[in-house]
Design a protein around this motif. Structure first.
Motif, PDB file in Angstrom:
ATOM      1  N   CYS A 145       0.842  -1.181   0.000  1.00  0.00           N
ATOM      2  CA  CYS A 145       0.000   0.000   0.000  1.00  0.00           C
ATOM      3  C   CYS A 145       0.888   1.244   0.000  1.00  0.00           C
ATOM      4  O   CYS A 145       2.053   1.178   0.354  1.00  0.00           O
ATOM      5  N   LYS A 146       0.305   2.332  -0.383  1.00  0.00           N
ATOM      6  CA  LYS A 146       1.038   3.591  -0.454  1.00  0.00           C
ATOM      7  C   LYS A 146       1.115   4.206   0.937  1.00  0.00           C
ATOM      8  O   LYS A 146       0.133   4.210   1.677  1.00  0.00           O
ATOM      9  N   VAL A 147       2.303   4.720   1.309  1.00  0.00           N
ATOM     10  CA  VAL A 147       2.516   5.313   2.623  1.00  0.00           C
ATOM     11  C   VAL A 147       3.284   6.621   2.500  1.00  0.00           C
ATOM     12  O   VAL A 147       3.970   6.879   1.501  1.00  0.00           O
ATOM     13  N   LYS A 148       3.153   7.444   3.534  1.00  0.00           N
ATOM     14  CA  LYS A 148       3.891   8.703   3.629  1.00  0.00           C
ATOM     15  C   LYS A 148       4.751   8.618   4.885  1.00  0.00           C
ATOM     16  O   LYS A 148       4.287   8.195   5.941  1.00  0.00           O
ATOM     17  N   ILE A 149       6.015   9.020   4.751  1.00  0.00           N
ATOM     18  CA  ILE A 149       6.959   8.962   5.860  1.00  0.00           C
ATOM     19  C   ILE A 149       6.823  10.232   6.695  1.00  0.00           C
ATOM     20  O   ILE A 149       6.739  11.336   6.149  1.00  0.00           O
ATOM     21  N   SER A 150       6.830  10.057   8.021  1.00  0.00           N
ATOM     22  CA  SER A 150       6.756  11.216   8.908  1.00  0.00           C
ATOM     23  C   SER A 150       7.458  10.909  10.225  1.00  0.00           C
ATOM     24  O   SER A 150       7.531   9.759  10.646  1.00  0.00           O
ATOM     25  N   GLY A 151       7.976  11.942  10.837  1.00  0.00           N
ATOM     26  CA  GLY A 151       8.560  11.822  12.172  1.00  0.00           C
ATOM     27  C   GLY A 151       9.922  11.169  12.255  1.00  0.00           C
ATOM     28  O   GLY A 151      10.366  10.809  13.346  1.00  0.00           O
ATOM     29  N   LEU A 152      10.606  10.987  11.112  1.00  0.00           N
ATOM     30  CA  LEU A 152      11.951  10.401  11.161  1.00  0.00           C
ATOM     31  C   LEU A 152      12.923  11.418  11.746  1.00  0.00           C
ATOM     32  O   LEU A 152      12.939  12.576  11.341  1.00  0.00           O
TER      33      LEU A 152
END
Length: 171
Positions: free
Chosen positions: A1-8
């Motif tokens: 599924c498509k995901v967005k990266i955040s909080g790295l």
């Protein structure tokens, strides 16, 4: 599924980037995420807490709903979506991958109607035409809506005739 990266925190430059969650690595407690970095596909291990699901059929403008919905096959799932939204996604994909340039449209049409192709998965189609799997799924979903419309509304006897070999040039 498509995901967005955040909080790295270790690689903050990747925050906001979108990729595709491939599979979960149980012993690491992380997802294998495929994304494009500097023009190259890379796979990285990322914690679930640093991923947001991206709904490829997100309702951008609920006022545009026509009140008409179609069932479309998306991967191994069947979804219900307003056809105008699916068409917009399809058109964006055609533009993104330049599918109307050169012989690409004819090549795709030949591939999808060759008779050798019983059923094409989004993974298969994406790999063949160098597309993200989610984009390939949307593309194929719109094609299936068109086929369904033709079979049910324009020529309801086409499916039956094809099954009997009529009208196909076969005797």
């Amino acid at each position: 599924c498509k995901v967005k990266i955040s909080g790295l925190k270790g690689k903050p430059e990747l925050n906001g980037e979108e990729g595709r969650a491939i599979s979960f690595v149980e012993d690491k407690g992380r997802w294998i995420v495929e994304l494009v970095v500097n023009g190259k596909k890379e796979r990285m291990l990322i914690k679930t807490d640093n991923l947001e699901y991206v709904d490829v059929f997100k309702d951008d403008n609920p006022e545009e709903n026509s009140g008409v919905f179609v069932k479309a096959k998306f991967g191994d799932q069947e979804i219900v979506i307003e056809p105008g939204k699916l068409k917009k996604r399809f058109e964006a994909i055609v533009k993104k991958y330049k599918l109307m340039e050169g012989d690409r449209a004819d090549e795709i049409a030949d591939f999808l109607t060759s008779g050798d192709t019983r059923s094409v998965s989004a993974e298969e189609f994406g790999k063949k035409y160098d597309m993200e799997v989610d984009d390939a799924g949307v593309f194929l979903a719109w094609i299936n809506v068109g086929i369904g419309f033709k079979e049910e509304a324009i020529d309801p006897n086409a499916k039956e005739a094809a099954a009997m070999g009529m009208g196909t040039g076969k005797n």
